[in-house]
Each structure stands twice: as structure tokens, then as C-alpha cells.
Design a protein around this motif. Structure first.
Motif, mmCIF file in Angstrom:
data_model
loop_
_atom_site.group_PDB
_atom_site.id
_atom_site.type_symbol
_atom_site.label_atom_id
_atom_site.label_comp_id
_atom_site.label_asym_id
_atom_site.label_seq_id
_atom_site.Cartn_x
_atom_site.Cartn_y
_atom_site.Cartn_z
ATOM 1 N N MET B 1 18.851 36.087 -76.584
ATOM 2 C CA MET B 1 18.047 36.232 -75.355
ATOM 3 C C MET B 1 17.242 37.524 -75.381
ATOM 4 S SD MET B 1 17.507 34.906 -72.250
ATOM 5 C CE MET B 1 18.950 33.935 -71.849
ATOM 6 N N LYS B 2 15.978 37.429 -75.046
ATOM 7 C CA LYS B 2 15.101 38.592 -75.083
ATOM 8 C C LYS B 2 14.226 38.547 -73.840
ATOM 9 C CE LYS B 2 11.445 39.804 -78.084
ATOM 10 N NZ LYS B 2 10.749 39.346 -79.268
ATOM 11 N N ARG B 3 13.917 39.746 -73.347
ATOM 12 C CA ARG B 3 13.111 39.811 -72.148
ATOM 13 C C ARG B 3 11.730 40.343 -72.512
ATOM 14 N NH1 ARG B 3 13.858 40.801 -66.406
ATOM 15 N NH2 ARG B 3 12.263 42.348 -65.895
ATOM 16 N N ILE B 4 10.687 39.651 -72.064
ATOM 17 C CA ILE B 4 9.322 40.125 -72.324
ATOM 18 C C ILE B 4 8.705 40.543 -70.995
ATOM 19 C CG2 ILE B 4 7.089 39.543 -73.322
ATOM 20 C CD1 ILE B 4 8.344 37.119 -74.626
ATOM 21 N N GLU B 5 8.232 41.801 -70.932
ATOM 22 C CA GLU B 5 7.512 42.251 -69.735
ATOM 23 C C GLU B 5 6.132 41.619 -69.750
ATOM 24 O OE1 GLU B 5 8.646 44.220 -67.287
ATOM 25 O OE2 GLU B 5 10.593 44.321 -68.301
ATOM 26 N N VAL B 6 5.706 41.079 -68.655
ATOM 27 C CA VAL B 6 4.382 40.457 -68.627
ATOM 28 C C VAL B 6 3.481 41.156 -67.615
ATOM 29 C CG1 VAL B 6 3.084 38.344 -68.320
ATOM 30 C CG2 VAL B 6 5.366 38.235 -69.312
ATOM 31 N N VAL B 7 3.889 41.150 -66.364
ATOM 32 C CA VAL B 7 3.090 41.687 -65.254
ATOM 33 C C VAL B 7 1.633 41.273 -65.371
ATOM 34 C CG1 VAL B 7 2.655 43.690 -63.785
ATOM 35 C CG2 VAL B 7 4.663 43.651 -65.226
#
Ligand code: GDP
Ligand code: MG
Ligand code: ZN
Lengths: 113, 229
Positions: B1-7
Motif C-alpha cells: 500500500m502506498k499513498r500518493i499526494e495529489v491535491v
């Protein structure tokens, strides 16, 4: 309302970012949705389920973080959340206000595998 | 599991595709008009009248986004130089065109052979106001039977219109529609639009509307040339 168009855009952004990160699956999309943006999350979920079929976003959970409407009074600078549809300052009753929060509509982050 | 910042703002994504569409249109010197109204106000009728009046002077393409197709929509296919019907993936209903759909449509249009592109949006006064498509001008049609309170009920769509058309003017003797009050209400939201009072039935006022369009085509082509395009 325009949930279909919005959902298409959510899909496009999410697939783009996931591809950049070489992810094989999107498991969660975190959205920030202002009270004023007027979107019905059920509708977005419905369209999302439809549009994400056979993509790496299929089965992803959508999480909606609501942002309340916030107004700032132009006369006394008080920031407040209006209690009804009449937008008047609780401090000085002025109706000259500007919107400082509640218009947001963006993807904050994705969780991918 | 990996989190990608998008905003990433979801409407901004639409705006950047729209800007790209406009660059493509300018490259081919195509002047594009986004026509918006409630269902039945006369978008298709106006397109037919416009083609009839201008087809000897301009090559006109049409993007049909109005799913509620009438017999007239078939006629548009016969009259225009090129027509694309938008289908929104497999969904039959969208409440608005979005830039992305125009992007796809432009790929199948012979842009080299088009001077003026008329885009018929979905019959809706709320959603299309949120989405720019890459058009050069935004046009809103109100028709007399709808009543004169539309600018009060749907301010957003009037707030950024470049032209406001009051259609079905032939019905004026039969309906209660205060034209000066309507114009005042629009101007309070937006001081800039041109107003045209027309009848797509009798052809009244179509001349003035078409000369506004013609001038728009010429000045846009000139602008593109001046910018070295
Ligand atoms: N009396 C009258 N009827 C019109 C006029 N313009 C359009 N209509 C009629 O209004 C109906 C809806 O027109 P249409 O162009 O299909 O509207 P759209 O849904 O906005 O594309 C049709 O029956 C037209 O014949 C007009 O100027 N006067
Ligand atoms: Mg139509
Ligand atoms: Zn105050």
C-alpha cells in the motif's frame, strides 16, 4: 447536477497519477468536497462504479471529506458559518460577505498498490 | 500500500483540457461557440438558422451534445459541413458537456475545413456553467415561454455569458415576458453580454446575431495571425 462530468475528471486524474506511480491498483481515493460545491456523493459513487469497470480503479473506495461553508464579513472581518440561507454577519448583521471556505473540490490523495 | 499526494482541483483539470482545446482550435483558426439553454429554448433551431444564413460565407461545423434529439437534429446533419454527435461513454445522460468530451470530438472533426464551430450543450441551466470547453464565446438562450426570471433563478450561467439571446420573440403577444426587466437582471450579474432578440421561426433578428458571429470569426482569425499562429 454534474456528477457524471465530475466523476469522469476524478477518474482521469486518479488513473494519470496511478500510472505515474506505476501502481497496479487504486484502492482508495480521498476527496475534499466543499459544502457549496453541491455534489451528491451517492451520485459520484454510482458513476464511479460504472466508469471504473475494467480499469485499475475498479473497486476503489471513495472517501469524501466535507468542508463547511465559511463566510467572512466585509465590514467587521468576522469569519462565520451561516445558520440559514440568509448570509448575514452574526456580529454586525452586515450582508456584505465573501466566501472563504466551502467551494473546494479536489482529490487530496490516492492509496495504491 | 502506498499513498500518493495529489491535491488537484477537479475543475482545474477541466480548465486545463479546455485551454488545450482552445489552442488546437486557434491553430486551425476555428472560432468556437458554446450554446447553452434550458431544454426546448431553441438551441438546435438557432443552429439551423445560423447555418442557413452563413453557409455561403463560412464553413460551419457542429458538435451536438444535446441528447434529447429532435427531428431538427437530423436536419443539422444534412446542413452543416461536419457534425459530431457526442455520446458520453456508454452513459445516456450527462448534465453537461465537459472539456474532455470536446477534446475527443475535435479529433474526429476536419478542423482544416471549418471556420465556425457551433457546440450545442446539454439542455440545462446549472451544470454547463461550471465547465468551460475551450470555446471562444459563451452564449445563453432564454425563450419567452420560460418566463423572465431565469437570471434570478440561474445566475451562474448568465454571469459569464458573452451573448444572451432572447428567442421566440414571435410569441411576445401571447406571453407575459418583461424584456427590459430581463435585460436589467442579466446586466446586474454581468455588464458585458451582447443581447439579441430573435425568432428562429420567422427569422427575425437572426441577421444581427449572424453578423456578430461573423465579426467574431474574423477578429479571432486576425488575433491568431497577430500572435504568430
Ligand atoms: N414559436 C417559436 N417556436 C420556436 C422558436 N424557436 C424554436 N421553436 C420551437 O421550440 C421547440 C424546441 O426547439 P429546439 O431548437 O429543438 O430547442 P433545443 O432543445 O434548445 O435544441 C421546437 O418545437 C421549435 O420548433 C421560435 O423562435 N418561435
Ligand atoms: Mg436541441
Ligand atoms: Zn460583521
Amino acid at each position: 447536477m454534474h456528477e457524471l462530468g465530475i466523476t469522469e475528471n476524478i477518474m482521469d486524474i486518479a488513473l494519470d497519477k496511478a500510472k505515474e506511480a506505476q501502481a497496479s491498483k487504486i484502492s482508495r481515493i480521498n476527496l475534499v468536497v466543499g459544502e457549496l460545491s453541491g455534489f451528491v456523493s451517492d451520485c459520484i459513487e454510482f458513476y464511479f462504479e460504472f466508469l471504473s469497470k475494467d480499469t485499475i480503479a475498479q473497486g476503489a473506495k471513495l472517501y469524501f471529506e466535507p468542508v463547511p461553508l465559511q463566510l467572512r464579513c466585509r465590514s467587521c472581518s468576522m469569519v462565520f458559518h451561516p445558520q440559514d440561507t440568509l448570509w448575514s454577519c452574526p456580529e454586525c448583521q452586515s450582508q456584505s460577505v465573501e466566501i472563504v471556505g466551502g467551494r473546494e473540490l479536489y482529490i487530496e490523495s490516492l492509496e495504491v498498490e | 500500500m502506498k499513498r500518493i499526494e495529489v491535491v488537484q482541483n477537479i475543475l482545474e483539470a477541466n480548465e486545463s483540457i479546455a485551454a488545450q482545446n482552445q489552442r488546437l482550435l486557434d491553430k486551425h483558426r476555428v472560432f468556437a461557440i458554446n450554446i447553452m439553454s434550458a431544454p426546448g429554448a431553441g438551441k438546435t433551431s438557432l443552429i439551423l438558422q445560423t447555418i442557413a444564413k452563413l453557409k455561403d460565407r463560412l464553413r460551419i461545423g457542429v458538435i451536438e451534445g444535446d441528447v434529447a434529439s429532435t427531428l431538427d437534429a437530423e436536419k443539422v446533419k444534412d446542413e452543416a459541413a461536419a457534425v459530431i454527435q457526442i455520446t458520453t461513454r456508454n452513459m445516456s445522460e450527462s448534465c453537461s458537456l465537459i472539456a474532455n468530451m470536446i477534446d475527443h470530438a475535435l479529433m474526429s472533426l476536419p478542423l482544416e475545413d471549418i471556420d465556425l464551430l457551433l457546440i450545442e450543450n446539454v439542455g440545462n441551466l446549472i451544470c454547463p456553467s461550471e465547465f468551460v470547453l475551450g470555446e471562444h464565446k459563451r452564449v445563453v438562450i432564454s425563450s419567452l415561454p420560460e418566463g423572465d426570471d431565469k437570471p434570478i433563478k440561474y445566475p451562474m450561467i448568465f454571469a459569464d455569458a458573452n451573448a444572451v439571446i432572447i428567442n421566440k420573440i414571435d410569441l411576445l403577444p401571447h406571453v407575459d415576458f418583461d424584456i427590459p426587466a430581463f435585460r436589467r437582471a442579466v446586466k446586474e450579474l454581468n455588464p458585458k453580454p451582447e443581447f439579441f432578440e430573435v425568432s428562429c421561426k420567422t427569422g427575425m433578428g437572426i441577421e444581427a446575431w449572424c453578423s456578430w458571429l461573423f465579426d467574431g470569426v474574423e477578429s479571432n482569425a486576425q488575433k491568431v495571425i497577430n500572435e504568430g499562429g
